[in-house]
Motif scaffolding. Structure first.
Motif, mmCIF file in Angstrom:
data_model
loop_
_atom_site.group_PDB
_atom_site.id
_atom_site.type_symbol
_atom_site.label_atom_id
_atom_site.label_comp_id
_atom_site.label_asym_id
_atom_site.label_seq_id
_atom_site.Cartn_x
_atom_site.Cartn_y
_atom_site.Cartn_z
ATOM 1 N N HIS A 108 0.812 -1.216 0.000
ATOM 2 C CA HIS A 108 0.000 0.000 0.000
ATOM 3 C C HIS A 108 0.846 1.268 0.000
ATOM 4 C CE1 HIS A 108 -3.857 -2.105 0.504
ATOM 5 N NE2 HIS A 108 -3.165 -2.969 1.230
ATOM 6 N N TRP A 111 2.572 2.302 -3.321
ATOM 7 C CA TRP A 111 1.887 3.014 -4.401
ATOM 8 C C TRP A 111 1.725 4.494 -4.086
ATOM 9 C CZ3 TRP A 111 1.856 0.972 -8.920
ATOM 10 C CH2 TRP A 111 1.940 -0.410 -9.046
ATOM 11 N N GLY A 112 1.579 4.832 -2.825
ATOM 12 C CA GLY A 112 1.555 6.250 -2.477
ATOM 13 C C GLY A 112 2.879 6.906 -2.773
ATOM 14 N N THR A 115 3.476 6.957 -6.863
ATOM 15 C CA THR A 115 2.632 7.894 -7.614
ATOM 16 C C THR A 115 3.026 9.338 -7.330
ATOM 17 O OG1 THR A 115 0.926 7.686 -5.891
ATOM 18 C CG2 THR A 115 0.626 6.385 -7.900
ATOM 19 N N SER A 152 -0.178 1.764 -11.886
ATOM 20 C CA SER A 152 -0.981 2.191 -10.736
ATOM 21 C C SER A 152 -2.465 2.251 -11.085
ATOM 22 C CB SER A 152 -0.498 3.548 -10.210
ATOM 23 O OG SER A 152 -0.697 4.575 -11.161
ATOM 24 N N THR A 157 -4.669 2.325 -7.256
ATOM 25 C CA THR A 157 -4.326 3.600 -6.637
ATOM 26 C C THR A 157 -4.343 4.726 -7.665
ATOM 27 O OG1 THR A 157 -2.965 2.483 -4.980
ATOM 28 C CG2 THR A 157 -2.572 4.833 -5.297
ATOM 29 N N HIS A 160 -7.370 7.114 -8.373
ATOM 30 C CA HIS A 160 -7.821 8.092 -7.383
ATOM 31 C C HIS A 160 -7.205 9.463 -7.647
ATOM 32 C CE1 HIS A 160 -9.565 4.791 -5.292
ATOM 33 N NE2 HIS A 160 -8.424 4.291 -4.854
ATOM 34 N N ILE A 165 -5.543 9.861 -2.615
ATOM 35 C CA ILE A 165 -4.337 9.073 -2.329
ATOM 36 C C ILE A 165 -3.711 9.547 -1.019
ATOM 37 C CG2 ILE A 165 -1.999 8.507 -3.109
ATOM 38 C CD1 ILE A 165 -3.053 8.656 -5.988
ATOM 39 N N LEU A 168 -5.638 8.004 1.806
ATOM 40 C CA LEU A 168 -5.352 6.581 1.984
ATOM 41 C C LEU A 168 -3.987 6.365 2.633
ATOM 42 C CD1 LEU A 168 -6.608 5.195 -1.455
ATOM 43 C CD2 LEU A 168 -7.697 4.877 0.776
#
Length: 249
Positions: A108, A111-112, A115, A152, A157, A160, A165, A168
């Motif tokens: 998780h 991906w934050g 991106t 992504s 993810t 969004h 993002i 999250l």
């Protein structure tokens, strides 16, 4: 040319990853995770940055006694078995909690991070963390942005908004902070394998994402997570500054 690694001394791991970063020794959370594990488990290793992408087209990967292994978690588990390493005196329930927490970091937070770094962040900021000539960095940023946008999106993810993002990822970071509490390491007073994943990810948010709001958020609202990351850095990376780009391996 990969055959040259067969000459590495027996049972010495060759850790293949991309070139060192300017603010974090490994700009891949998985490479930082794996190198931290090698240090934590006292497994002898040497670093190679000439072949950063391995059999599965991913970084990091390792060579051990002529065999090539890919995927940081599979590598970690293989090395733990090979060297008979179980780090930390924790019970099954504690390790199960660690397993779920690791997935939060590996699946998780990744991906934050990616991106922001390659899609939403200012491409000019990449020069603060990557040790690449301007032309090479521009080409790298363009190619990586396209790849990350696609991957992504299919992962989810990327569908969004930036604000969604942020929401999250802040929720993920806050959950890890709650689990950590006042403990010295993630599961207790002793380090364990899960610390490698948590540190590998959170270190990127603290020191590898210039321009992102995450470092300030952690500092202001999750001080225990920042203190933990500094503690991990000091404990397992006393040579952190020497391992940054320009500081040598």
């Amino acid at each position: 040319m990969l055959n040259s690694f067969k000459d590495t001394p027996k049972d010495v791991v060759v850790l293949h990853h991309t070139k060192r970063g300017k603010t974090v020794p490994n700009l891949s959370p998985f490479a930082l995770k794996l190198e931290t594990y090698l240090r934590m488990a006292n497994i002898p290793y040497q670093v190679d940055d000439t072949f950063p992408f391995g059999p599965k087209g991913k970084t990091p990967w390792v060579t051990l006694n002529g065999e090539h292994l890919a995927d940081s978690q599979f590598i970690l588990e293989t090395l733990a078995k090979k060297y008979n390493k179980t780090i930390g005196n924790y019970n099954e329930e504690q390790r199960a909690l660690g397993h779920v927490s690791r997935i939060t970091a590996d699946e998780h937070l990744y991906w934050g991070m990616t991106t922001w770094r390659y899609v939403f962040g200012d491409p000019k900021d990449l020069s603060q963390v990557f040790d690449l000539p301007p032309a090479a960095l521009t080409a790298f940023a363009r190619a990586t942005q396209k790849r990350v946008k696609t991957s992504s999106f299919y992962q989810g993810t990327g569908r969004h908004s930036l604000e969604e993002i942020f929401h999250l990822m802040k929720s993920n970071l806050r959950a890890l902070s709650v689990i950590l509490g006042k403990k010295k390491f993630f599961l207790g007073d002793e380090p364990s394998e899960v610390d490698c994943s948590i540190f590998g990810a959170v270190a990127q948010y603290l020191w590898g994402l210039p321009g992102a709001p995450y470092a300030e958020f952690i500092h202001d609202e999750l001080p225990n997570l920042e203190e933990y990351s500094i503690r991990m850095k000091e404990h397992f990376w006393p040579d952190w500054d020497q391992c940054l780009a320009g500081g040598g391996n």
